[in-house]
Design a protein around this motif. Structure first.
Motif, PDB file in Angstrom:
ATOM      1  N   THR A 253       0.797  -1.228   0.000  1.00 35.09           N
ATOM      2  CA  THR A 253       0.000   0.000   0.000  1.00 35.09           C
ATOM      3  C   THR A 253       0.832   1.282   0.000  1.00 35.09           C
ATOM      4  OG1 THR A 253      -0.106  -0.069   2.433  1.00 35.09           O
ATOM      5  CG2 THR A 253      -1.895  -1.136   1.227  1.00 35.09           C
ATOM      6  N   TYR A 256       0.720   4.046  -2.841  1.00 33.09           N
ATOM      7  CA  TYR A 256      -0.565   4.725  -2.989  1.00 33.09           C
ATOM      8  C   TYR A 256      -0.796   5.720  -1.857  1.00 33.09           C
ATOM      9  CZ  TYR A 256      -1.076   0.784  -6.140  1.00 33.09           C
ATOM     10  OH  TYR A 256      -0.873  -0.146  -7.142  1.00 33.09           O
ATOM     11  N   TYR A 257      -0.397   5.338  -0.632  1.00 32.91           N
ATOM     12  CA  TYR A 257      -0.532   6.263   0.478  1.00 32.91           C
ATOM     13  C   TYR A 257       0.358   7.491   0.297  1.00 32.91           C
ATOM     14  CZ  TYR A 257      -3.362   3.087   3.322  1.00 32.91           C
ATOM     15  OH  TYR A 257      -4.376   2.306   3.810  1.00 32.91           O
ATOM     16  N   LEU A 263      -7.291   4.098   0.876  1.00 32.93           N
ATOM     17  CA  LEU A 263      -7.724   2.725   0.625  1.00 32.93           C
ATOM     18  C   LEU A 263      -9.159   2.586   1.111  1.00 32.93           C
ATOM     19  CD1 LEU A 263      -7.278  -0.239  -0.095  1.00 32.93           C
ATOM     20  CD2 LEU A 263      -6.221  -0.557   2.141  1.00 32.93           C
ATOM     21  N   SER A 266     -11.704  -3.576  -0.909  1.00 36.58           N
ATOM     22  CA  SER A 266     -10.822  -4.651  -1.366  1.00 36.58           C
ATOM     23  C   SER A 266     -11.644  -5.805  -1.903  1.00 36.58           C
ATOM     24  CB  SER A 266      -9.933  -5.147  -0.220  1.00 36.58           C
ATOM     25  OG  SER A 266     -10.730  -5.663   0.842  1.00 36.58           O
ATOM     26  N   PHE A 286      -6.951  -4.023  -4.268  1.00 37.03           N
ATOM     27  CA  PHE A 286      -7.372  -2.925  -3.405  1.00 37.03           C
ATOM     28  C   PHE A 286      -7.998  -1.843  -4.281  1.00 37.03           C
ATOM     29  CE2 PHE A 286      -3.916  -4.184  -0.268  1.00 37.03           C
ATOM     30  CZ  PHE A 286      -4.809  -4.587   0.710  1.00 37.03           C
ATOM     31  N   TYR A 288      -8.516   2.210  -4.362  1.00 38.37           N
ATOM     32  CA  TYR A 288      -8.050   3.463  -3.763  1.00 38.37           C
ATOM     33  C   TYR A 288      -8.852   4.630  -4.317  1.00 38.37           C
ATOM     34  CZ  TYR A 288      -3.927   0.803  -2.318  1.00 38.37           C
ATOM     35  OH  TYR A 288      -3.074  -0.130  -1.763  1.00 38.37           O
TER      36      TYR A 288
END
Length: 437
Positions: A253, A256-257, A263, A266, A286, A288
């Motif tokens: 993750t 993307y963070y 998020l 899922s 996931f 986003y």
């Protein structure tokens, strides 16, 4: 000394939970301008559970949650508590669900803000085939983006399957649900059965959105766009049933963070197609959310937590830790239920869930976040099953039965992190580890 949860049947995974974070504990406990309040509401789609709120369909959820929306709460996540994937028949409580409500509680020093309250809306989307596939999920993301361009915001989704088996059966027709557009835009080649009616009558996706009255959509909810991200796990099985899993949550993750994305959902392909060898890994996606307004990078906490169910009520869960982290500005955005099922020594069902929280990176820690995002921070939580009354939850206390008939679970645990054993935190590269004794 125990860890607050009775020993499970499988000795290699008897701790109540693990925490992975991009931050060390002192940074996790840093105060922010915004504090969150949470209410955990459990309900069932079957009427034989007297201690749990009954809904005949998920389409009744917006009306059931309306009293909470009038108090400023919104739905943050929705998930089934028990998954019966890989089993010949559905487990008891397979129709038990949890809705997680949240609202911000600004600090004394924060500027007051006026927010427009959204309306929760549920749509029922039929799915092709008997199992979820990557192509199907990608087509669904396209459909979500099409809806988002109309000014709504995606909240969550729940797969329902009639007849038991690998999913939860539906207890009644989904009355009052909106139907999706018959021709979703940008449907990938090979998935035209999504729009041509070639779908299974048993497999359906319940999709939840927030919408606003014309002209009232907040700026941060306008023009949201949704993207897919890889989700892979290493699993152990007993026959067809998943009995344990491992994943590099932070590594999966981190990129993307760092973009400032959230998020929000899922999908995992838990089922093994008939005739194929049982894999040692599982894949999924996931989902986003990218907002139109520039958002800061996010730090993250991922919690692998055992939930114990006594009778038809949740006895132990991630609620204690969630209420503690809320005081430090951590926002829950997604819960991944798993089909891992055990029994404790009292014979109660225990299932593992993975909880994702995020918080904007603060000041100098932005550089630290980039360096530590691929590292692993693991905590075996000593205190996730302890509890005290929460002073912030007085109006929704379990004694009053919650609002609208919902029992309130996961009561406030104001000092959950403080019970973690000191001295176990590594001081290099942001790694942190505490183990139960």
């Amino acid at each position: 000394m125990g860890c607050g949860l009775r020993k499970l049947e499988d000795p290699e995974d008897s701790s109540p939970g693990k925490i992975y974070s991009t931050l060390k504990r002192p940074q996790v406990e840093t105060k922010t301008d915004t504090v969150y309040e949470y209410v955990l509401l459990d309900f069932s789609l079957e009427g034989s559970r007297p201690t749990v709120q009954y809904l005949s369909s998920l389409c009744e959820l917006p009306q059931a949650l309306l009293p909470y929306y009038t108090q400023g709460y919104v739905l943050a996540a929705l998930h089934p508590i028990i998954l019966s994937v890989g089993r010949s028949r559905a487990l008891p409580l397979s129709l038990l669900y949890r809705a997680i409500m949240t609202r911000p509680r600004p600090s004394k020093h924060a500027m007051p803000m006026c927010h427009s309250v959204p309306v929760l809306r549920v749509e029922e989307w039929p799915l092709p085939g008997d199992v979820l596939t990557g192509d199907t999920v990608r087509a669904l993301i396209d459909r979500v983006n099409s809806s988002a361009r109309g000014g709504v915001r995606f909240v969550a989704s729940v797969i329902q399957q009639s007849g038991g088996g690998s999913g939860s059966r539906m207890s009644s027709p989904t009355r009052g649900c909106r139907s999706p557009p018959r021709s979703p835009p940008r449907t990938p080649p090979g998935e035209r059965d999504l729009e041509n009616g070639g779908y299974s009558p048993d497999l359906r996706l319940m999709v939840l959105f927030h919408s606003w009255a014309a002209g009232c959509t907040p700026l941060d909810a306008q023009g949201c766009c949704y993207h897919q991200g890889a989700l892979s796990m290493r699993v152990s099985r007993k026959g067809q049933v998943v009995s344990a899993l491992e994943a590099d949550w932070l590594e999966l993750t981190a990129a993307y963070y760092r973009k400032g994305w959230s998020l929000v959902d899922s999908f995992v392909y838990w089922d093994t197609p008939k005739g194929e060898p049982v894999p040692r890994s599982l894949e999924g996606l996931f989902i986003y959310e990218e907002r139109s307004m520039t958002a800061p990078a996010n730090d993250t906490i991922v919690v692998e937590q055992w939930t114990v169910i006594e009778g038809s009520s949740v006895k132990t869960d991630y609620g204690p830790l969630l209420h503690t982290l809320a005081e430090f500005g951590w926002l829950l955005t997604c819960v991944l239920p798993t089909p891992i099922i055990r029994h404790d020594s009292d014979g109660n069902l225990a299932t593992k869930q993975v909880v994702f929280l995020q918080r904007p990176v603060k000041g100098p820690s932005a550089q630290h976040q980039n360096q530590a995002a691929s590292g692993h921070s693991e905590v075996s939580s000593r205190s996730v099953s302890r509890g005290v009354s929460s002073p912030q939850m007085e109006e929704l206390s379990p004694c009053s039965g919650g609002i609208g008939g919902f029992p309130v679970f996961g009561g406030g645990y104001s000092s959950a992190l403080s019970h973690l054993e000191e001295g176990g935190f590594e001081q290099d590269d942001g790694a942190a580890e505490v183990t139960c004794m």
